[in-house]
Design a protein around this motif. Structure first.
Motif, PDB file in Angstrom:
ATOM      1  N   LEU A   1       9.649  -7.452   2.376  1.00 39.44           N
ATOM      2  CA  LEU A   1       9.204  -6.313   2.890  1.00 39.44           C
ATOM      3  C   LEU A   1       9.631  -5.915   4.336  1.00 39.44           C
ATOM      4  CD1 LEU A   1       5.314  -6.574   1.679  1.00 39.44           C
ATOM      5  CD2 LEU A   1       7.404  -5.541   0.546  1.00 39.44           C
ATOM      6  N   ASP A   2       9.809  -4.563   4.487  1.00 36.95           N
ATOM      7  CA  ASP A   2       9.908  -4.286   5.887  1.00 36.95           C
ATOM      8  C   ASP A   2       9.613  -2.934   6.284  1.00 36.95           C
ATOM      9  OD1 ASP A   2      11.468  -2.484   4.695  1.00 36.95           O
ATOM     10  OD2 ASP A   2      13.472  -3.172   5.269  1.00 36.95           O
ATOM     11  N   GLY A   3       8.521  -2.314   5.500  1.00 43.07           N
ATOM     12  CA  GLY A   3       7.991  -1.190   5.963  1.00 43.07           C
ATOM     13  C   GLY A   3       8.802   0.034   5.386  1.00 43.07           C
ATOM     14  N   SER A   4       9.654  -0.136   4.949  1.00 45.38           N
ATOM     15  CA  SER A   4      10.737   1.237   4.428  1.00 45.38           C
ATOM     16  C   SER A   4      10.371   1.453   3.143  1.00 45.38           C
ATOM     17  CB  SER A   4      11.922   0.573   4.614  1.00 45.38           C
ATOM     18  OG  SER A   4      12.295  -0.397   3.473  1.00 45.38           O
ATOM     19  N   PRO A   5      10.611   3.022   2.895  1.00 42.86           N
ATOM     20  CA  PRO A   5      10.080   3.375   1.437  1.00 42.86           C
ATOM     21  C   PRO A   5      10.807   2.715   0.386  1.00 42.86           C
ATOM     22  CG  PRO A   5      10.765   5.284   2.940  1.00 42.86           C
ATOM     23  CD  PRO A   5      11.208   3.743   3.801  1.00 42.86           C
ATOM     24  N   ASP A   6      12.191   1.987   0.697  1.00 44.94           N
ATOM     25  CA  ASP A   6      12.915   1.287  -0.438  1.00 44.94           C
ATOM     26  C   ASP A   6      11.964  -0.129  -0.946  1.00 44.94           C
ATOM     27  OD1 ASP A   6      15.004   3.039  -0.514  1.00 44.94           O
ATOM     28  OD2 ASP A   6      16.280   1.557  -1.003  1.00 44.94           O
TER      29      ASP A   6
ATOM     30  N   LEU B 213       1.778  -4.956  10.083  1.00 43.99           N
ATOM     31  CA  LEU B 213       2.548  -3.958   9.353  1.00 43.99           C
ATOM     32  C   LEU B 213       2.794  -4.245   7.740  1.00 43.99           C
ATOM     33  CD1 LEU B 213       5.148  -1.809   9.639  1.00 43.99           C
ATOM     34  CD2 LEU B 213       6.636  -3.861   9.697  1.00 43.99           C
ATOM     35  N   VAL B 214       2.717  -5.619   7.300  1.00 43.22           N
ATOM     36  CA  VAL B 214       2.701  -6.254   6.001  1.00 43.22           C
ATOM     37  C   VAL B 214       1.469  -5.782   5.487  1.00 43.22           C
ATOM     38  CG1 VAL B 214       2.939  -8.165   4.419  1.00 43.22           C
ATOM     39  CG2 VAL B 214       4.459  -8.021   6.613  1.00 43.22           C
ATOM     40  N   ASP B 215       0.443  -6.162   6.349  1.00 46.99           N
ATOM     41  CA  ASP B 215      -1.063  -5.723   5.725  1.00 46.99           C
ATOM     42  C   ASP B 215      -1.286  -4.229   5.241  1.00 46.99           C
ATOM     43  OD1 ASP B 215      -1.779  -8.521   5.498  1.00 46.99           O
ATOM     44  OD2 ASP B 215      -2.753  -8.157   7.468  1.00 46.99           O
ATOM     45  N   GLU B 216      -0.752  -3.439   5.921  1.00 51.01           N
ATOM     46  CA  GLU B 216      -0.785  -1.857   5.919  1.00 51.01           C
ATOM     47  C   GLU B 216       0.087  -1.525   4.628  1.00 51.01           C
ATOM     48  OE1 GLU B 216       0.578   0.014   9.464  1.00 51.01           O
ATOM     49  OE2 GLU B 216      -1.449  -0.807  10.736  1.00 51.01           O
ATOM     50  N   GLN B 217       1.378  -2.056   4.627  1.00 51.30           N
ATOM     51  CA  GLN B 217       1.950  -1.865   3.291  1.00 51.30           C
ATOM     52  C   GLN B 217       1.516  -2.335   1.975  1.00 51.30           C
ATOM     53  OE1 GLN B 217       6.071  -3.139   3.959  1.00 51.30           O
ATOM     54  NE2 GLN B 217       6.830  -1.642   2.278  1.00 51.30           N
ATOM     55  N   LEU B 218       0.736  -3.602   2.169  1.00 48.87           N
ATOM     56  CA  LEU B 218       0.215  -4.129   0.861  1.00 48.87           C
ATOM     57  C   LEU B 218      -1.114  -3.465   0.640  1.00 48.87           C
ATOM     58  CD1 LEU B 218       0.740  -7.915   1.700  1.00 48.87           C
ATOM     59  CD2 LEU B 218       1.746  -6.729  -0.235  1.00 48.87           C
TER      60      LEU B 218
END
Length: 296
Positions: free
Chosen positions: A163-168, A217-222
């Motif tokens: 994970l890096d926060g990108s759309p991909d 950042l990771v928690d928001e994406q998850l």
């Protein structure tokens, strides 16, 4: 997911007579069985231009097709030995292997390949061919391998996602959640960071504030995926280092590593040049590459 029902859900596997492709076909069959999907075994071949040989083009073409059909039949038999009721389609066609797979990917859930092969798929994961397939396939692409290219792939362990926060990487996360949930295993979300931020800023190594910011950042994406998969156990690893090296290390005990086709920060250019080759060639387990929008 592309298909909403078993009737229109297809898992695609490239077949070329190699041990690696045979493992890939069996791996793909397990995915098809879990999704109540059709397994489509595909071999494409290119007939060489006639030379000085007296053998006719027709004879050569018939030989190529006969060999292709025997390889597909071998893969089908290996699959049916484990899943006797699985629905299987066999596709043998003259044409560019990459072109055929790209065309077939339009109606598939996933394209599954061995890490190296023979016949029409030789060199599929070398240079521009791999980049072209991953960049343009209309569904995720999985390269199946074990600790060594011809080893049977692992069937136990967690699913890892970079994970890096990108759309991909968000699309990769969705695919990883589906796979981990279907396999009844843990999902480990891996995020790497180093001293240079995506904006080019130099930060202090080991800063607690920076680590906390990366974790947020990771928690928001998850967050939305935790809601969508409430029963799925998701662990987070925020690691200082390089993404490929970290995923290779963590992948030693995993059954699948999932990444986006390109990202930002540490994962930028994941599938370009030496970075992609390192992951696809040296991973100890299958690698899934998910291009943004390929799961629509």
């Amino acid at each position: 997911m592309h298909g909403s029902t078993g009737d229109d859900c297809v898992v695609l596997a490239g077949v070329d007579g190699s041990a690696s492709a045979l493992h890939a076909a069996v791996w793909a069959a397990a995915v098809a069985a879990r999704r109540d999907a059709v397994l489509r075994l595909v071999h494409a071949y290119v007939v060489p231009a006639p030379g000085v040989s007296r053998i006719s083009v027709t004879t050569v073409r018939e030989g190529f097709r006969s060999r292709a059909e025997s390889w597909v039949a071998e893969a089908s038999a290996a699959v049916l030995a484990q899943w006797p009721s699985l629905r299987i389609e066999r596709v043998v066609v003259e044409g560019s292997p990459v072109g055929v797979l790209l065309r077939e990917s339009a109606g598939a859930e996933v394209v599954v390949l061995g890490s190296r092969g023979l016949g029409g798929f030789t060199g599929l994961l070398v240079g521009s061919t791999a980049v072209s397939l991953v960049a343009h396939a209309q569904c995720p692409v999985v390269v199946v391998r074990g600790r060594r290219p011809d080893d049977v792939p692992a069937v136990a362990g967690p699913v890892l996602v970079g994970l890096d926060g990108s759309p991909d990487s968000t699309d990769a996360l969705g695919y990883a959640c589906e796979e981990a949930a279907a396999r009844g295993t843990t999902l480990i979300a891996v995020h790497t960071w180093n001293e240079i931020t995506p904006e080019g800023r130099l930060r202090l190594a080991g800063s607690e504030a920076d680590v906390a910011a990366e974790r947020r950042l990771v928690d928001e994406q998850l967050a939305p995926w935790r809601d969508k998969f409430p029963e799925l156990a998701i662990e987070v690893e925020v690691v200082r280092g390089r993404p490929v090296r970290t995923l290779l290390e963590r992948g030693g005990g995993a059954q699948l590593v999932v990444v986006g086709s390109r990202g930002r920060g540490g994962f930028t250019g994941m599938l370009l040049g030496s970075t992609s080759q390192a992951l696809l060639v040296h991973s100890a387990c299958p690698v899934a590459v998910v291009r943004q929008g390929s799961r629509s």
